[in-house]
Write an enzyme that holds these catalytic residues in place. Structure first.
Site, PDB file in Angstrom:
ATOM      1  N   LYS A  15       0.837  -1.212   0.000  1.00  0.00           N
ATOM      2  CA  LYS A  15       0.000   0.000   0.000  1.00  0.00           C
ATOM      3  C   LYS A  15       0.869   1.258   0.000  1.00  0.00           C
ATOM      4  O   LYS A  15       0.645   2.172  -0.787  1.00  0.00           O
ATOM      5  CB  LYS A  15      -0.905   0.039   1.247  1.00  0.00           C
ATOM      6  CG  LYS A  15      -1.873  -1.125   1.349  1.00  0.00           C
ATOM      7  CD  LYS A  15      -2.780  -0.988   2.560  1.00  0.00           C
ATOM      8  CE  LYS A  15      -2.063  -1.058   3.909  1.00  0.00           C
ATOM      9  NZ  LYS A  15      -1.383  -2.341   4.182  1.00  0.00           N
ATOM     10  N   ARG A  90     -10.080   0.959   7.810  1.00  0.00           N
ATOM     11  CA  ARG A  90      -9.685  -0.391   8.199  1.00  0.00           C
ATOM     12  C   ARG A  90     -10.796  -1.110   8.946  1.00  0.00           C
ATOM     13  O   ARG A  90     -10.601  -2.244   9.378  1.00  0.00           O
ATOM     14  CB  ARG A  90      -8.478  -0.308   9.118  1.00  0.00           C
ATOM     15  CG  ARG A  90      -7.162  -0.428   8.400  1.00  0.00           C
ATOM     16  CD  ARG A  90      -6.100  -0.166   9.446  1.00  0.00           C
ATOM     17  NE  ARG A  90      -4.943  -0.955   9.205  1.00  0.00           N
ATOM     18  CZ  ARG A  90      -3.812  -0.465   8.689  1.00  0.00           C
ATOM     19  NH1 ARG A  90      -3.728   0.777   8.336  1.00  0.00           N
ATOM     20  NH2 ARG A  90      -2.772  -1.248   8.547  1.00  0.00           N
ATOM     21  N   ARG A 129      11.758  -5.678   5.253  1.00  0.00           N
ATOM     22  CA  ARG A 129      11.607  -4.238   5.008  1.00  0.00           C
ATOM     23  C   ARG A 129      12.541  -3.422   5.903  1.00  0.00           C
ATOM     24  O   ARG A 129      12.724  -3.719   7.071  1.00  0.00           O
ATOM     25  CB  ARG A 129      10.164  -3.839   5.288  1.00  0.00           C
ATOM     26  CG  ARG A 129       9.959  -2.335   5.283  1.00  0.00           C
ATOM     27  CD  ARG A 129       8.515  -1.943   5.280  1.00  0.00           C
ATOM     28  NE  ARG A 129       7.771  -2.465   6.402  1.00  0.00           N
ATOM     29  CZ  ARG A 129       6.465  -2.327   6.529  1.00  0.00           C
ATOM     30  NH1 ARG A 129       5.776  -1.738   5.575  1.00  0.00           N
ATOM     31  NH2 ARG A 129       5.854  -2.804   7.576  1.00  0.00           N
ATOM     32  N   ARG A 163      10.909  -1.156  11.516  1.00  0.00           N
ATOM     33  CA  ARG A 163       9.772  -0.862  12.386  1.00  0.00           C
ATOM     34  C   ARG A 163       9.672  -1.898  13.498  1.00  0.00           C
ATOM     35  O   ARG A 163       9.903  -3.083  13.284  1.00  0.00           O
ATOM     36  CB  ARG A 163       8.472  -0.873  11.559  1.00  0.00           C
ATOM     37  CG  ARG A 163       8.188   0.464  10.934  1.00  0.00           C
ATOM     38  CD  ARG A 163       7.109   0.458   9.909  1.00  0.00           C
ATOM     39  NE  ARG A 163       5.882  -0.223  10.285  1.00  0.00           N
ATOM     40  CZ  ARG A 163       4.812  -0.286   9.499  1.00  0.00           C
ATOM     41  NH1 ARG A 163       4.823   0.312   8.315  1.00  0.00           N
ATOM     42  NH2 ARG A 163       3.727  -0.927   9.882  1.00  0.00           N
ATOM     43  N   ARG A 174      -1.225  -8.784  13.029  1.00  0.00           N
ATOM     44  CA  ARG A 174      -1.727  -7.778  12.068  1.00  0.00           C
ATOM     45  C   ARG A 174      -2.476  -8.451  10.924  1.00  0.00           C
ATOM     46  O   ARG A 174      -3.481  -7.923  10.435  1.00  0.00           O
ATOM     47  CB  ARG A 174      -0.550  -6.947  11.533  1.00  0.00           C
ATOM     48  CG  ARG A 174      -0.024  -5.959  12.571  1.00  0.00           C
ATOM     49  CD  ARG A 174       1.398  -5.491  12.285  1.00  0.00           C
ATOM     50  NE  ARG A 174       1.588  -4.831  11.016  1.00  0.00           N
ATOM     51  CZ  ARG A 174       2.767  -4.641  10.441  1.00  0.00           C
ATOM     52  NH1 ARG A 174       3.884  -5.073  11.035  1.00  0.00           N
ATOM     53  NH2 ARG A 174       2.864  -4.024   9.295  1.00  0.00           N
TER      54      ARG A 174
HETATM   55  P1  AP5 Z   1       4.893  -1.660   1.893  1.00  0.00           P
HETATM   56  O1  AP5 Z   1       4.648  -0.824   0.678  1.00  0.00           O
HETATM   57  O2  AP5 Z   1       5.584  -1.027   3.032  1.00  0.00           O
HETATM   58  O3  AP5 Z   1       3.527  -2.381   2.351  1.00  0.00           O
HETATM   59  P2  AP5 Z   1       2.305  -1.821   3.169  1.00  0.00           P
HETATM   60  O4  AP5 Z   1       1.088  -2.499   2.662  1.00  0.00           O
HETATM   61  O5  AP5 Z   1       2.316  -0.326   3.180  1.00  0.00           O
HETATM   62  O6  AP5 Z   1       2.683  -2.419   4.574  1.00  0.00           O
HETATM   63  P3  AP5 Z   1       2.497  -1.854   6.038  1.00  0.00           P
HETATM   64  O7  AP5 Z   1       3.204  -2.810   6.939  1.00  0.00           O
HETATM   65  O8  AP5 Z   1       2.941  -0.416   6.111  1.00  0.00           O
HETATM   66  O9  AP5 Z   1       0.966  -1.960   6.211  1.00  0.00           O
HETATM   67  P4  AP5 Z   1       0.222  -2.008   7.533  1.00  0.00           P
HETATM   68  O10 AP5 Z   1      -1.155  -1.855   7.033  1.00  0.00           O
HETATM   69  O11 AP5 Z   1       0.471  -3.180   8.392  1.00  0.00           O
HETATM   70  O12 AP5 Z   1       0.880  -0.795   8.360  1.00  0.00           O
HETATM   71  P5  AP5 Z   1       0.460   0.744   8.552  1.00  0.00           P
HETATM   72  O13 AP5 Z   1       1.690   1.534   8.615  1.00  0.00           O
HETATM   73  O14 AP5 Z   1      -0.621   1.144   7.626  1.00  0.00           O
HETATM   74  O15 AP5 Z   1       5.700  -2.958   1.418  1.00  0.00           O
HETATM   75  C1  AP5 Z   1       6.256  -3.862   2.376  1.00  0.00           C
HETATM   76  C2  AP5 Z   1       7.641  -4.333   1.919  1.00  0.00           C
HETATM   77  O16 AP5 Z   1       7.491  -5.122   0.734  1.00  0.00           O
HETATM   78  C3  AP5 Z   1       8.575  -3.167   1.538  1.00  0.00           C
HETATM   79  O17 AP5 Z   1       9.881  -3.494   1.927  1.00  0.00           O
HETATM   80  C4  AP5 Z   1       8.474  -3.074   0.004  1.00  0.00           C
HETATM   81  O18 AP5 Z   1       9.666  -2.602  -0.560  1.00  0.00           O
HETATM   82  C5  AP5 Z   1       8.180  -4.519  -0.392  1.00  0.00           C
HETATM   83  N1  AP5 Z   1       7.267  -4.627  -1.515  1.00  0.00           N
HETATM   84  C6  AP5 Z   1       6.164  -3.853  -1.774  1.00  0.00           C
HETATM   85  N2  AP5 Z   1       5.552  -4.281  -2.913  1.00  0.00           N
HETATM   86  C7  AP5 Z   1       6.270  -5.358  -3.349  1.00  0.00           C
HETATM   87  C8  AP5 Z   1       6.133  -6.218  -4.502  1.00  0.00           C
HETATM   88  N3  AP5 Z   1       5.142  -6.080  -5.381  1.00  0.00           N
HETATM   89  N4  AP5 Z   1       7.052  -7.205  -4.636  1.00  0.00           N
HETATM   90  C9  AP5 Z   1       8.065  -7.359  -3.721  1.00  0.00           C
HETATM   91  N5  AP5 Z   1       8.256  -6.557  -2.649  1.00  0.00           N
HETATM   92  C10 AP5 Z   1       7.372  -5.566  -2.464  1.00  0.00           C
HETATM   93  O19 AP5 Z   1      -0.217   0.664  10.021  1.00  0.00           O
HETATM   94  C11 AP5 Z   1       0.571   0.367  11.143  1.00  0.00           C
HETATM   95  C12 AP5 Z   1      -0.305   0.314  12.371  1.00  0.00           C
HETATM   96  O20 AP5 Z   1      -0.923   1.593  12.577  1.00  0.00           O
HETATM   97  C13 AP5 Z   1      -1.480  -0.669  12.321  1.00  0.00           C
HETATM   98  O21 AP5 Z   1      -1.101  -1.980  12.685  1.00  0.00           O
HETATM   99  C14 AP5 Z   1      -2.430  -0.041  13.357  1.00  0.00           C
HETATM  100  O22 AP5 Z   1      -1.989  -0.294  14.666  1.00  0.00           O
HETATM  101  C15 AP5 Z   1      -2.249   1.451  13.100  1.00  0.00           C
HETATM  102  N6  AP5 Z   1      -3.193   1.964  12.099  1.00  0.00           N
HETATM  103  C16 AP5 Z   1      -2.898   2.493  10.876  1.00  0.00           C
HETATM  104  N7  AP5 Z   1      -4.005   2.858  10.242  1.00  0.00           N
HETATM  105  C17 AP5 Z   1      -5.049   2.586  11.058  1.00  0.00           C
HETATM  106  C18 AP5 Z   1      -6.450   2.717  10.942  1.00  0.00           C
HETATM  107  N8  AP5 Z   1      -7.033   3.226   9.837  1.00  0.00           N
HETATM  108  N9  AP5 Z   1      -7.226   2.298  11.975  1.00  0.00           N
HETATM  109  C19 AP5 Z   1      -6.678   1.786  13.117  1.00  0.00           C
HETATM  110  N10 AP5 Z   1      -5.340   1.611  13.283  1.00  0.00           N
HETATM  111  C20 AP5 Z   1      -4.526   2.016  12.254  1.00  0.00           C
END
Ligand code: AP5
Length: 216
Positions: A15, A90, A129, A163, A174
């Protein structure tokens, strides 16, 4: 009328990677609720400190907290050309709140795109990552290495971070939260005719191309 695009997907589905690319190409702004919460935690605000414990243990933060933060972010002046929402909504209450929030601002939700990645790929993606400690640019030990080993492509810094919630145990929590709490958001948007799904298990450039076709 400016528009919003929502990217939904499990942790590590790409994402953040794809929202950044799409935002650049479409002249829109990437809004990552995860990044916002981590910034609040670093700043030591009340909300940030409360969020930090939940994030580090792989749980979602309360709906009302993130909805308020998102509303404030959308009201900032850089969102006039529209927003790519990365990590919001979410839960179903967040999806309902987004409808109201966009209506009030005369913005439209043009696309909701699921980046689908099987659970078995996620742990490898997340645990590999790392990010530049200076500018936050995102890398992966296998799939997206810096061009020069140990040097950030974007800013030339040589320090990198991981992270705290990117451990195998927390990632499993997660993933479960994604299926249980975010899963119901997909049929909600499907019934509105807004949902498309792209296969996120392909190389990064191929996923970007599929997303660009989906938002055309
Ligand atoms: P990356 O692009 O970083 O993936 P991502 O989907 O953004 O992963 P996140 O871990 O950031 O998602 P998340 O939803 O768990 O965390 P968030 O920060 O939103 O890609 C991952 C890795 O793979 C990278 O190294 C990249 O280079 C590689 N990659 C990407 N695409 C690839 C491909 N096609 N092929 C190969 N490699 C690839 O949320 C964190 C926390 O915040 C949550 O757990 C929660 O506690 C809180 N939170 C955030 N939003 C909310 C909400 N709306 N409501 C409640 N709590 C929330």
């Amino acid at each position: 009328m400016s528009r919003a695009i929502v990217l939904v997907g499990p942790p590590g589905s790409g994402k953040g990677t794809q929202a950044g690319r799409l935002a650049g190409r479409l002249g829109m702004v990437q809004v990552s609720t995860g990044d916002m919460l981590r910034a609040a935690a670093r700043a030591g605000t009340d909300k940030g400190l409360k969020a930090k414990a939940l994030i580090d243990s792989g749980q979602l933060v309360p709906d009302e907290m993130i909805i308020d933060m998102l509303a404030d972010r959308i009201d900032e002046p850089d969102t006039g050309n529209g927003v790519i929402l990365d990590g919001f909504p979410r839960t179903l209450p967040q999806a309902h709140a987004l409808d109201a929030l966009l209506d009030e601002r005369e913005m439209s939700l043009s696309n909701v795109i699921e980046i689908a990645v099987p659970d078995e790929l996620i742990v490898e993606r997340i645990t590999g990552r790392f990010a530049c400690a200076s500018c936050g640019a995102n890398y992966h030990e296998v799939y997206k290495k810096p061009a020069r080993d140990g040097v950030c492509d974007a800013c030339g810094a040589t320090e990198f971070t991981k992270r705290k919630d990117d451990t195998v145990e927390t990632v499993m929590r997660r993933i479960n939260s994604y299926h249980d709490q975010t899963g119901p958001v997909l049929p909600y948007y499907s019934e509105k005719g807004l949902l498309a799904s792209v296969n996120g298990a392909r190389p990064i450039d191929e996923v970007t191309a599929a997303l660009e076709r989906a938002v055309e």
